[in-house]
Scaffold this active site. Structure first.
Site, PDB file in Angstrom:
ATOM      1  N   LYS A  60       0.816  -1.217   0.000  1.00 14.96           N
ATOM      2  CA  LYS A  60       0.000   0.000   0.000  1.00 14.96           C
ATOM      3  C   LYS A  60       0.852   1.272   0.000  1.00 14.96           C
ATOM      4  O   LYS A  60       2.066   1.229   0.181  1.00 14.96           O
ATOM      5  CB  LYS A  60      -0.953  -0.015   1.197  1.00 14.96           C
ATOM      6  CG  LYS A  60      -1.971  -1.153   1.149  1.00 14.96           C
ATOM      7  CD  LYS A  60      -2.878  -1.039  -0.061  1.00 14.96           C
ATOM      8  CE  LYS A  60      -4.091  -1.929  -0.015  1.00 14.96           C
ATOM      9  NZ  LYS A  60      -3.838  -3.356  -0.197  1.00 14.96           N
TER      10      LYS A  60
HETATM   11  C1  LIG Z   1     -10.017  -2.792  -1.530  1.00 14.10           C
HETATM   12  C2  LIG Z   1      -9.371  -3.477  -0.372  1.00 14.10           C
HETATM   13  N1  LIG Z   1     -10.024  -3.534   0.802  1.00 14.10           N
HETATM   14  C3  LIG Z   1      -9.487  -4.121   1.879  1.00 14.10           C
HETATM   15  C4  LIG Z   1      -8.243  -4.705   1.831  1.00 14.10           C
HETATM   16  C5  LIG Z   1      -7.700  -5.391   3.031  1.00 14.10           C
HETATM   17  O1  LIG Z   1      -6.575  -4.752   3.550  1.00 14.10           O
HETATM   18  P1  LIG Z   1      -5.648  -5.496   4.603  1.00 14.10           P
HETATM   19  O2  LIG Z   1      -4.732  -6.400   3.857  1.00 14.10           O
HETATM   20  O3  LIG Z   1      -4.918  -4.377   5.300  1.00 14.10           O
HETATM   21  O4  LIG Z   1      -6.541  -6.222   5.532  1.00 14.10           O
HETATM   22  C6  LIG Z   1      -7.510  -4.671   0.632  1.00 14.10           C
HETATM   23  C7  LIG Z   1      -6.191  -5.284   0.554  1.00 14.10           C
HETATM   24  O5  LIG Z   1      -5.530  -5.348  -0.420  1.00 14.10           O
HETATM   25  C8  LIG Z   1      -8.104  -4.045  -0.496  1.00 14.10           C
HETATM   26  O6  LIG Z   1      -7.455  -4.005  -1.679  1.00 14.10           O
END
Ligand SMILES: Cc1ncc(COP(=O)(O)O)c(C=O)c1O
Length: 416
Positions: free
Chosen positions: A213
């Site tokens: 990210k």
């Molecule tokens: C659109 C979206 N929402 C939620 C997430 C979840 O994030 P995390 O990996 O921090 O839980 C991601 C992860 O890539 C994502 O792309």
């Protein structure tokens, strides 16, 4: 509040137009994504380890404070993923198995799995063809007496149409929980994503600090809310449902006594991760400017190519440029998207696809009986999408290599 420009940010705009050179020969594979870390993060993490306080503590509190200030939120609660942030937000509104939550098929697993944690039903609404974001024109038809919330996803870092979504939510008494996993630092109509000064707009904004990210703590997430009650509930439920400052129980100011008020979760962020987050926050604008420069260069190079569609950019929003999602005009090419990706891989250029729409996955097909054509725009756009590398650690040469690689594949495979 928009991030202040740091005086030391040099103009990193890439200005040279694309020129045909010798065939591309990279010595090393260019990964699709890499975190932008250096000695700053290493020193920050080392200092935390040396301090002896490695789990949730003062650095997590500082990170929450600085992040809240950066985006303009009243509360920021640091957790160990965006998935946890979304889960806690739904828990805070008291979601139950009888409920429905509306979101988009064009997202990652996390957005809907958290709805399923409660046994509730994710109701999918198709996307807008130009920006991959939830189409507000289709929202109202998806609302039923069981609908409790809407989760718009700011795909790639470009804000969904929050005003239209918020107006519909307000008319039907629904919560808006923004999945802002891609959207730091982004703005919508001049206001930062995460700034909830306009209470009608959203109840929660959830960020991700996953390794790929735009700001990374390895794994991590943040819940932003302006609601004191929701903030308190998320804080308690992120740490075992223990009342009040459970993390302080081993400090001089803390107490051994605690009370469990609900069966909570273990979602707290560690101080090791938070110290990395603080270091990353300090260079967030610089990293964003570099991604903007790369996006600008790609668009300059690709908008003249008939076989490609460059990403949409909304003039009144600040794009976080977490992803650069290019689309193929497949009717003009003799190869399909998978072959295009394979050819770039042979040229040592890593790419990805965002996203395989949720309704195409076995679990959602089997549970809800979805067919590909149920969300035709998501299905069609997915089949021609390729995400190119866009991260601040890329050198100018890497960027030019991606452009050259894409040009070479098109040159080889375009229809006469
Ligand atoms: C659109 C979206 N929402 C939620 C997430 C979840 O994030 P995390 O990996 O921090 O839980 C991601 C992860 O890539 C994502 O792309």
């Amino acid at each position: 509040m928009i991030a202040v420009t740091h005086p030391d940010v040099r103009d990193i705009r890439l200005s040279s137009p694309y020129k045909k050179q010798k065939p591309l020969k990279r010595s090393e594979f260019l990964p699709f994504a890499l975190p932008d870390t250096d000695e700053t993060e290493i020193e920050a993490v080392s200092a935390t380890i040396r301090s002896g306080w490695i789990t949730t503590g003062p650095r997590t509190r500082q990170f929450e404070h600085e992040f809240a200030q950066y985006v303009g939120a009243k509360h920021a609660i640091a957790v160990n993923s965006c998935t946890a942030a979304l889960h806690l937000s739904l828990e805070a509104i008291g979601l139950s198995s009888a409920d429905e939550v509306i979101t988009t098929p064009y997202t990652f697993a996390a957005t809907t799995e958290v709805i399923r944690y409660f046994g509730a039903k994710p109701v999918l609404v198709d996307i807008c063809p130009h920006d991959f974001n939830l189409n507000p024109a289709l929202l109202e038809a998806a609302i039923t007496p069981r609908t409790r919330a809407i989760i718009p996803v700011h795909i790639a870092g470009l804000a969904a149409k929050l005003d239209e979504i918020a107006a519909i939510a307000a008319r039907h008494g629904l919560y808006v929980i923004e999945d802002a996993a891609h959207a730091f630092p982004a703005t919508y109509q001049g206001r930062m994503i995460g700034n909830l000064a306009d209470q009608a707009r959203a109840a929660f904004v959830c960020f991700s600090f996953y390794a790929t990210k735009t700001l990374s703590t390895g794994e991590g997430g943040m819940i932003c809310t302006n609601d004191d009650h929701f903030a308190e509930r998320c804080r308690i439920m992120a740490l075992h449902g223990i009342s009040k400052d459970a993390w302080k129980r081993y400090t001089a100011e803390g107490s051994w006594y605690y009370e469990i008020v609900a069966p909570g979760y273990k979602y707290n962020m560690t101080d090791i991760a938070a110290s990395m987050g603080l270091a990353q926050l300090g260079k967030a604008e610089k990293m964003w400017r570099r991604r903007c420069a790369i996006a600008e260069r790609y668009t300059q190079a690709f908008q003249v190519v008939d076989e490609l569609q460059t990403p949409y950019d909304q003039p009144d929003s600040q794009h976080a440029w977490h992803l650069y999602m290019v689309r193929l005009h497949q009717e003009r090419l003799s190869i399909d998207r998978a072959q295009f990706i394979e050819k770039l891989k042979q040229l040592k250029i890593g790419t990805s696809v965002h996203f395989i729409p949720l309704h195409l996955h076995p679990y959602y097909k089997q549970t809800f009986g979805y067919q590909p054509a149920d969300f035709p725009v998501a299905y069609r756009e997915y089949q021609r999408e390729i995400s190119l590398p866009i991260y601040s650690k890329m050198s100018d040469e890497d960027v030019e290599d991606v452009i050259q690689g894409v040009y070479e594949v098109i040159e080889q495979c375009k229809k006469a």
